[in-house]
Design an enzyme around this catalytic site. Sequence first.
Site, PDB file in Angstrom:
ATOM      1  N   GLY A   1       0.823  -1.209   0.000  1.00 63.18           N
ATOM      2  CA  GLY A   1       0.000   0.000   0.000  1.00 63.18           C
ATOM      3  C   GLY A   1       0.851   1.251   0.000  1.00 63.18           C
ATOM      4  O   GLY A   1       1.976   1.284  -0.518  1.00 63.18           O
ATOM      5  N   SER A   2       0.344   2.300   0.623  1.00 60.17           N
ATOM      6  CA  SER A   2       0.882   3.660   0.455  1.00 60.17           C
ATOM      7  C   SER A   2       2.240   3.911   1.077  1.00 60.17           C
ATOM      8  O   SER A   2       2.810   4.999   0.894  1.00 60.17           O
ATOM      9  CB  SER A   2      -0.117   4.668   1.031  1.00 60.17           C
ATOM     10  OG  SER A   2      -1.358   4.576   0.373  1.00 60.17           O
ATOM     11  N   THR A   3       2.798   2.959   1.814  1.00 60.64           N
ATOM     12  CA  THR A   3       4.115   3.185   2.411  1.00 60.64           C
ATOM     13  C   THR A   3       5.170   3.501   1.352  1.00 60.64           C
ATOM     14  O   THR A   3       6.155   4.184   1.641  1.00 60.64           O
ATOM     15  CB  THR A   3       4.563   1.948   3.218  1.00 60.64           C
ATOM     16  OG1 THR A   3       4.336   0.775   2.438  1.00 60.64           O
ATOM     17  CG2 THR A   3       3.813   1.845   4.523  1.00 60.64           C
ATOM     18  N   ILE A   4       4.977   3.036   0.113  1.00 64.36           N
ATOM     19  CA  ILE A   4       6.003   3.226  -0.918  1.00 64.36           C
ATOM     20  C   ILE A   4       5.796   4.517  -1.717  1.00 64.36           C
ATOM     21  O   ILE A   4       6.522   4.772  -2.676  1.00 64.36           O
ATOM     22  CB  ILE A   4       6.054   2.011  -1.875  1.00 64.36           C
ATOM     23  CG1 ILE A   4       4.683   1.726  -2.507  1.00 64.36           C
ATOM     24  CG2 ILE A   4       6.535   0.780  -1.134  1.00 64.36           C
ATOM     25  CD1 ILE A   4       4.347   2.527  -3.710  1.00 64.36           C
ATOM     26  N   LYS A   5       4.835   5.337  -1.318  1.00 61.45           N
ATOM     27  CA  LYS A   5       4.562   6.559  -2.075  1.00 61.45           C
ATOM     28  C   LYS A   5       5.737   7.532  -2.080  1.00 61.45           C
ATOM     29  O   LYS A   5       5.859   8.367  -2.985  1.00 61.45           O
ATOM     30  CB  LYS A   5       3.301   7.246  -1.539  1.00 61.45           C
ATOM     31  CG  LYS A   5       2.014   6.523  -1.942  1.00 61.45           C
ATOM     32  CD  LYS A   5       0.781   7.198  -1.371  1.00 61.45           C
ATOM     33  CE  LYS A   5      -0.503   6.503  -1.836  1.00 61.45           C
ATOM     34  NZ  LYS A   5      -1.721   7.082  -1.224  1.00 61.45           N
TER      35      LYS A   5
END
Length: 700
Positions: A384-388
């Site tokens: 999910g968004s942790t890699i944004k």
Amino acid sequence: MTEKKKNKSHLPLRLNVLFFVIFILFSLLILQLGVVQILHGEDAQAEIDRTEDVTSRTPVPRAKMYDRNGEIVVDNDLKYAITYTPKRNVQPEDNLEIAENLVHYMTMEDTDSVTERDIKDYWILKNKEEAYSRLTNSEMTLSDSEQYQLVLDKITEEDLNSITDQEMEVIAIKRELDQATQLTPHVIKNEGITKEEYAVIAENAHNLPGISVSTDWDRVKVHHPTLSNLIGNITSRNKGLPRDEMNNYLARNYSLNDRVGESGLEEHYESYLQGQKEIRKHVTNSSGEVIKSELVREGNRGKDLMLSIDMELQKRLDSIVQEELKETITNQPYVNRYVDSAMAVMMDPKTGEVLAVSGQYYDRESGEFSHEPYRVFHNQHPPGSTIKGATVLAGLDSGVIKPGTRFRDQRLQFIGTPDKGSWTSTLGSPDDITALKRSSNVYMFRTAMRLGGHWDYIPKQRLSYNGEGYQLLSNYFKQFGLGTKTGVDYPYEAIGVRGSDKSRSVDPGEVLDMAIGQFEAYTTIQLAQYVSTIANGGYRMAPRLVKQLHNPSDTEGLGTVYESNKPKVLNKIEMDERYLDRVLEGFRQVFQEPGGTAYSAFSDNPSYNPAGKTGTAEVTVYEEGKGTETNNLSLVGFAPYEDPEVAFAIMVPHTGKDNNNKINLNIGRKALDAYFELKEERESGNTDSDDEEEETDSEE
């Protein structure tokens, strides 16, 4: 009268003939002895004087492991052992005789390792005449090996059933004796030896050729089950060298029954832990008896490992993960029916040293936890968004966005591609920093669209794609450790997996999914490396589980340093430092400012000044053909923001679709608290902790 004289005259003639024959025979014998002495005397004397050099290699105890503070983690437990050192050219009959004598002095109750072939070999030795009488005349003309195989085949069930329990012990002992290498001590038994048994065998060893009493060792994991799975196992003596690696080990002077690492750190650092065997050169005569023995090289224990792990922090992290995982499952057992594990890792972002690594599996039936830290390196999940942060940096460095670029956060509609939107409709038109703080999906979609050649969004048009977006994004991600090996010193690590069939091209919609962590799956250690790279200013450090190798010490504790595992930079992120600064600021606002997706867990402004990024990935779990939507909850972070000394990553797969589930935030907050509390305790000299009695685990 005349007849008597005639008979009497024949007697001396016969005697003369007899004496003559005897004379001839003795002459021939003397002649033969002369020939032997003159022509073959030197050869005969050489055979008598013949010697042979034989080298023996005696194993030594395995090296130990300590944590970063010098606390023992893996030790060796010495124990009684009965050993056998065979002379040269020992035959099966010799070992059988020794076994039959030895069984009167020791028990060999564990006969599970005895095979049917062992029993048949024994039966043939005890019934050789009967065994070979079963061969036909034509079979008797075959080679010895062919005859033996036929004899084996002709042994009946009745023959096997005639073996008594005591004979089974004899067979078990002989099996061990047969595995011994000439002039090299081999452990026959090291379990359940009483002092009385030990003393009796020592007293009668002179009647038991090659048998001696000695000591052996068991591997002991002092803090079991903590880290036991990560430390790994060694093979048993019965198993010896792994079949698939046997030739490799034999080429390095290992013996068939050597115990070697078969998993975890025991496997990865095998060449250091095994140690240096004692080597002796023996001179034997033609009878195989040792007439001279010389020490060539002393045996030394292997190199002790100092792990990068902090055992006290490790125990606290394990406890935190277990507590939060159990609470999540028991509070909402149906909603979270697919939750059974959680992973967390903490590391020094500047050096890559892994400080604690926890993988917990919860068994709902037993209510028990299994410590499985390998999951941090093996298990792959969409984060999910942790890699944004990586997506924003890819956009900034490639030039498709600039610092301060804004996109209106509206639901995106395309022909032939599912609609794409953010988790909420109240994000307005965020810039790059706010997009990280509020976790805008649309911002990442628009960035990925531009990487793929689609610059301007017009609702309800087909999503165009130049075929380059996925590879561009993937290349950037790999610079941070996402989708590639991290370089951790562990036997196996997964490298990440894409969410579609590799045999086909990635479609434009999947490139957008990748930008928000919904397409590729990564391991928890990859997430930790990714956030560490951002935290330390762009250096991708290889994670390390072992900090140093030490020479063995004659006293308790670590010896001198043999070798240090120096920090290893795998690559440097070559981009404008301003771009990293903007992502770092976005991460700070996630944790420390109202509206940040992790603010609820850190709203009290902890003194350690944390930063990071939350993540939620939607994943479908299929059961009996029916799909159920679940969430992977993740969190990455570091502290302090201005000078990071600890980074972390957390992954909890398959939680229920409950927006109030904060297990990732709870673990992250408690893990950082534990780290800085422990640091303060040590600096103040107050390092007392609850000394709970721990189970130790030993293996042969």
